[in-house]
Motif scaffolding. Structure first.
Motif, short mmCIF file in Angstrom:
data_model
loop_
_atom_site.label_atom_id
_atom_site.label_comp_id
_atom_site.label_asym_id
_atom_site.label_seq_id
_atom_site.Cartn_x
_atom_site.Cartn_y
_atom_site.Cartn_z
N MET A 1 0.85 -1.19 0.00
CA MET A 1 0.00 0.00 0.00
C MET A 1 0.90 1.25 0.00
SD MET A 1 -2.89 0.91 2.83
CE MET A 1 -4.29 1.78 2.26
N GLU A 2 0.59 2.16 -0.90
CA GLU A 2 1.42 3.35 -1.09
C GLU A 2 1.50 4.23 0.15
OE1 GLU A 2 1.79 7.19 -4.05
OE2 GLU A 2 0.43 5.57 -4.58
N LEU A 3 0.40 4.38 0.87
CA LEU A 3 0.41 5.22 2.07
C LEU A 3 1.42 4.70 3.08
CD1 LEU A 3 -3.44 5.77 2.62
CD2 LEU A 3 -1.84 7.33 1.50
N ILE A 4 1.40 3.40 3.31
CA ILE A 4 2.31 2.78 4.27
C ILE A 4 3.76 2.95 3.82
CG2 ILE A 4 3.03 0.59 5.33
CD1 ILE A 4 0.03 -0.25 5.10
N GLU A 5 4.01 2.77 2.53
CA GLU A 5 5.37 2.94 1.99
C GLU A 5 5.85 4.37 2.18
OE1 GLU A 5 5.11 1.62 -2.06
OE2 GLU A 5 4.72 -0.45 -1.46
N ASN A 6 4.99 5.34 1.94
CA ASN A 6 5.37 6.75 2.11
C ASN A 6 5.68 7.07 3.57
OD1 ASN A 6 5.08 7.27 -0.64
ND2 ASN A 6 2.97 7.95 -0.42
N ILE A 7 4.84 6.59 4.46
CA ILE A 7 5.04 6.83 5.89
C ILE A 7 6.36 6.19 6.34
CG2 ILE A 7 4.18 6.30 8.21
CD1 ILE A 7 1.30 6.33 6.84
N THR A 8 6.59 4.96 5.92
CA THR A 8 7.80 4.24 6.28
C THR A 8 9.04 4.93 5.71
OG1 THR A 8 6.57 2.17 6.40
CG2 THR A 8 8.96 1.99 6.17
N ALA B 1 -3.36 3.30 7.95
CA ALA B 1 -2.04 3.18 7.31
C ALA B 1 -0.93 3.43 8.33
CB ALA B 1 -1.92 4.16 6.14
N TYR B 2 -1.10 4.42 9.19
CA TYR B 2 -0.10 4.68 10.24
C TYR B 2 -0.02 3.50 11.20
CZ TYR B 2 1.28 9.46 9.10
OH TYR B 2 1.82 10.57 8.50
N ILE B 3 -1.16 2.93 11.56
CA ILE B 3 -1.18 1.79 12.47
C ILE B 3 -0.46 0.60 11.85
CG2 ILE B 3 -2.70 0.09 13.57
CD1 ILE B 3 -4.72 2.50 13.93
N GLN B 4 -0.75 0.32 10.58
CA GLN B 4 -0.10 -0.81 9.90
C GLN B 4 1.40 -0.57 9.74
OE1 GLN B 4 -2.52 -1.15 6.37
NE2 GLN B 4 -4.01 -2.46 7.40
N ALA B 5 1.78 0.65 9.39
CA ALA B 5 3.21 0.96 9.26
C ALA B 5 3.91 0.81 10.62
CB ALA B 5 3.40 2.38 8.72
N ALA B 6 3.27 1.27 11.67
CA ALA B 6 3.85 1.17 13.02
C ALA B 6 4.07 -0.29 13.42
CB ALA B 6 2.96 1.87 14.04
N LEU B 7 3.11 -1.15 13.09
CA LEU B 7 3.27 -2.58 13.40
C LEU B 7 4.51 -3.14 12.72
CD1 LEU B 7 -0.43 -3.83 13.13
CD2 LEU B 7 0.99 -3.78 15.18
N GLY B 8 4.73 -2.75 11.47
CA GLY B 8 5.89 -3.22 10.74
C GLY B 8 7.21 -2.66 11.25
N LEU B 9 7.15 -1.50 11.88
CA LEU B 9 8.36 -0.84 12.36
C LEU B 9 8.64 -1.09 13.84
CD1 LEU B 9 7.81 2.54 10.48
CD2 LEU B 9 9.61 0.84 10.01
N GLY B 10 7.68 -1.67 14.54
CA GLY B 10 7.88 -1.98 15.96
C GLY B 10 7.78 -0.78 16.89
#
Length: 179
Positions: free
Chosen positions: A1-8, A149-158
């Protein structure tokens, strides 16, 4: 998902100092709210009420002055009225409106909660582009989508979602030259 990639991608550009600043941003805001008002909820409520389109340092200064003098001033008139109602004893959740302001309030009251403040910077981070005054409105559907998207990105980043939002906000503001 593009939003998650941008946030990351923005998170990945954070310096160690920015990571630390972001990790402690909401706990510091919580402490400020506790110090300036009779209750953390009142302090967070006035800070949140005055926050739209307000630089953080000025927001804190105006909230401090409002509690010191008993008179809210310096922001948009409808926001000043909400801040004044809180100073006068209204429950912040009875006064505050809008997803961004209510979530910001909640993040200050509980810095380790699960809400994500989607402000203009968080929106721009997620879409990977600075909009200035051309940004479309952030309705409830978009707010939920970006928060997710922020929640999913945060899960991936710990990290906690609120921490991710604060870290990326810190990086983004440096990159666009905003204090």
């Amino acid at each position: 998902m593009e939003l998650i990639e941008n946030i990351t991608a923005v998170f990945d550009r954070a310096t160690q100092d920015e990571v630390e600043d972001g990790l402690f941003w909401y706990p510091r805001a919580h402490q400020i709210a506790r110090e300036i008002a009779p209750t953390v909820e009142a302090g967070a409520g006035v800070i949140a009420a005055l926050s739209p389109m307000m630089p953080w340092d000025r927001n804190v200064m105006l909230a401090r002055e409002a509690f010191a003098t008993g008179v809210a001033q310096g922001g948009l008139s409808k926001n000043v009225a909400k801040a004044q109602a809180i100073i006068d004893g209204a429950d912040p959740l009875d006064v505050l409106g809008g997803d961004k302001v209510r979530t910001f309030y909640g993040n200050i009251v509980n810095p380790w909660g699960d809400g994500v403040t989607i402000d203009r910077h968080a929106y721009d981070i997620a879409v990977g582009k600075r909009h200035g005054n051309t940004r479309p409105g952030i309705g409830k559907k978009v707010y939920r989508e970006f928060s997710t998207a922020y929640i999913q990105a945060a899960l991936g980043l710990g990290v906690f979602p609120v921490e991710l939002q604060a870290i990326t906000w810190t990086v983004w503001r440096r990159e666009i030259g905003v204090n």
